[in-house]
Design a protein around this motif. Sequence first.
Motif, PDB file in Angstrom:
ATOM      1  N   GLY A  97      -3.740  45.872  61.950  1.00  0.00           N
ATOM      2  CA  GLY A  97      -3.007  45.123  62.973  1.00  0.00           C
ATOM      3  C   GLY A  97      -3.026  45.793  64.331  1.00  0.00           C
ATOM      4  O   GLY A  97      -3.288  45.154  65.351  1.00  0.00           O
ATOM      5  N   ASP A  98      -2.771  47.106  64.347  1.00  0.00           N
ATOM      6  CA  ASP A  98      -2.757  47.831  65.617  1.00  0.00           C
ATOM      7  C   ASP A  98      -4.141  47.831  66.268  1.00  0.00           C
ATOM      8  O   ASP A  98      -4.276  47.632  67.481  1.00  0.00           O
ATOM      9  CB  ASP A  98      -2.284  49.268  65.403  1.00  0.00           C
ATOM     10  N   ASP A 101      -5.075  44.299  67.596  1.00  0.00           N
ATOM     11  CA  ASP A 101      -4.378  44.003  68.857  1.00  0.00           C
ATOM     12  C   ASP A 101      -5.038  44.729  70.026  1.00  0.00           C
ATOM     13  O   ASP A 101      -5.181  44.173  71.121  1.00  0.00           O
ATOM     14  CB  ASP A 101      -2.908  44.416  68.752  1.00  0.00           C
ATOM     15  N   SER A 121      -5.579  35.984  69.015  1.00  0.00           N
ATOM     16  CA  SER A 121      -4.319  36.651  68.657  1.00  0.00           C
ATOM     17  C   SER A 121      -3.662  35.980  67.464  1.00  0.00           C
ATOM     18  O   SER A 121      -3.182  36.646  66.541  1.00  0.00           O
ATOM     19  CB  SER A 121      -3.368  36.654  69.855  1.00  0.00           C
ATOM     20  N   THR A 122      -3.655  34.640  67.466  1.00  0.00           N
ATOM     21  CA  THR A 122      -3.048  33.905  66.355  1.00  0.00           C
ATOM     22  C   THR A 122      -3.791  34.169  65.055  1.00  0.00           C
ATOM     23  O   THR A 122      -3.182  34.427  64.009  1.00  0.00           O
ATOM     24  CB  THR A 122      -3.051  32.396  66.657  1.00  0.00           C
ATOM     25  N   THR A 123      -5.127  34.114  65.135  1.00  0.00           N
ATOM     26  CA  THR A 123      -5.933  34.350  63.934  1.00  0.00           C
ATOM     27  C   THR A 123      -5.678  35.726  63.347  1.00  0.00           C
ATOM     28  O   THR A 123      -5.469  35.879  62.136  1.00  0.00           O
ATOM     29  CB  THR A 123      -7.434  34.216  64.258  1.00  0.00           C
ATOM     30  N   LEU A 124      -5.668  36.753  64.200  1.00  0.00           N
ATOM     31  CA  LEU A 124      -5.553  38.122  63.715  1.00  0.00           C
ATOM     32  C   LEU A 124      -4.110  38.564  63.494  1.00  0.00           C
ATOM     33  O   LEU A 124      -3.876  39.670  62.999  1.00  0.00           O
ATOM     34  CB  LEU A 124      -6.244  39.067  64.701  1.00  0.00           C
ATOM     35  N   THR A 125      -3.161  37.707  63.855  1.00  0.00           N
ATOM     36  CA  THR A 125      -1.755  38.017  63.604  1.00  0.00           C
ATOM     37  C   THR A 125      -1.225  37.204  62.419  1.00  0.00           C
ATOM     38  O   THR A 125      -0.753  37.771  61.423  1.00  0.00           O
ATOM     39  CB  THR A 125      -0.896  37.713  64.845  1.00  0.00           C
ATOM     40  N   LYS A 126      -1.356  35.888  62.522  1.00  0.00           N
ATOM     41  CA  LYS A 126      -0.820  35.014  61.481  1.00  0.00           C
ATOM     42  C   LYS A 126      -1.748  34.916  60.271  1.00  0.00           C
ATOM     43  O   LYS A 126      -1.341  35.165  59.133  1.00  0.00           O
ATOM     44  CB  LYS A 126      -0.580  33.618  62.067  1.00  0.00           C
ATOM     45  N   ALA A 129      -2.433  38.206  58.336  1.00  0.00           N
ATOM     46  CA  ALA A 129      -1.190  38.945  58.089  1.00  0.00           C
ATOM     47  C   ALA A 129      -1.276  39.923  56.918  1.00  0.00           C
ATOM     48  O   ALA A 129      -0.751  41.044  57.013  1.00  0.00           O
ATOM     49  CB  ALA A 129      -0.038  37.959  57.867  1.00  0.00           C
ATOM     50  N   ARG A 132      -2.769  43.318  58.130  1.00  0.00           N
ATOM     51  CA  ARG A 132      -2.228  44.019  59.290  1.00  0.00           C
ATOM     52  C   ARG A 132      -1.553  45.356  58.956  1.00  0.00           C
ATOM     53  O   ARG A 132      -1.752  46.336  59.683  1.00  0.00           O
ATOM     54  CB  ARG A 132      -1.264  43.118  60.063  1.00  0.00           C
TER      55      ARG A 132
END
Length: 405
Positions: A97-98, A101, A121-126, A129, A132
């Motif tokens: 995750g870090d 980002d 950002s949405t793909t790699l955050t939500k 998940a 991350r």
Amino acid sequence: MAREINKLPPKAATAITAPGRYSDGGGLYLVVSATGSRKWVFRFRWDGKLRDMGMGGVGNVSLATARGKAAAARLLIGEGKNPLEDKQALKAIPTFGDFADELVAVLSAEWRNDKHKAQWSTTLTKDAAPLRPMRIDRIETSHVLETLKPIWSEKPETASRLQQRIARVLDAAKAKGFRKGENPARWSGHLDHLLPARQKLTRGHHAAMPYGDVPAFVAQLRDRDAIAALALEFLILTAARSGEVRGATWAEFDLDAKVWTVPEGRMKAGREHRVPLSVSALALLAKVMPLTGGKAGAFVFPNQKDASLSDAAFSALFIRMGLDRGAITPHGFRSSFRDWAGEATNFPREVAEAALAHSVGDATEQAYRRGDALEKRRKLMEAWAGFCERRAIESKVTPVSRAKI
């Protein structure tokens, strides 16, 4: 004589209650404090001084695990490495995750569209998940599959983007020295053996034709006497964007070197882009050159007023061909090309991405990759042209007239 190891009894961690330091041999100790807490400590000598390295509390680390950690530490010492420094280096490895980002922040400096950054950002955050919180060097194929499988069939387009972006992050992590070995998220030759074939739907707002249908479509284009049909075929052969093709002038072409150089002002990323021209693309250019005589400032694909074709010219072409405009777009052929390169060839991912004028890797990696892999891309584009002509090669070459745009 080798030092005795594994001296403590199996239940020592709970049986020993008196405060003190109890040796298991080989530098491993059970340390019981006056307050009753218990932990494992590895003691070793480095640069003439005794050093202690914590191995974890008894409640979380068993005797067998502590012995395994101690054995690994002894191996490091035997290799001339300080296990404490190695432990600190491992702590410096970021989570997925870090690092993701950080990568998005670096790449977004080149993106002109804020929506593109939001999508990444949405793909790699939500969507990513589950990955991350994991340390990026510990992500394996099983973890990638666990992330992709829940949406692979239900949301194929989202899953496809997720797979590609996870692969991009892991590639960048390897370039930074945080990972070693093969990328567990790569598609060709890896995940394509573990997941069902991806459905070809649309990419973003651009409907994409399945790459297997492209050769027949090229054959249909060659049956039409129209500038728009030639421009669209050239777009397909070069995997270029619509605006890049429609605005192309003869000044941008070096036919002797077989290169089309699109200036930075006409590129989405604001960087000059060189396109290697296949034999088929060169033949198409020779076919349209008589319209303008190849004058430097003239448009390669002019309309009846010698201006550049409008975007509506392609839409009108689709209508004349009886095609559903909602199922096909000029930009979608870039997706068709990318799917073909990833699924039907062994060309490296970075070569295919370079052909689309996409950046690969973080800023450091890009700084060291000074070239644009032109000759590698030339082989790729020649192979793509050969594929596109699989069912179009027998098409007759007919003179071009301005009467039909």
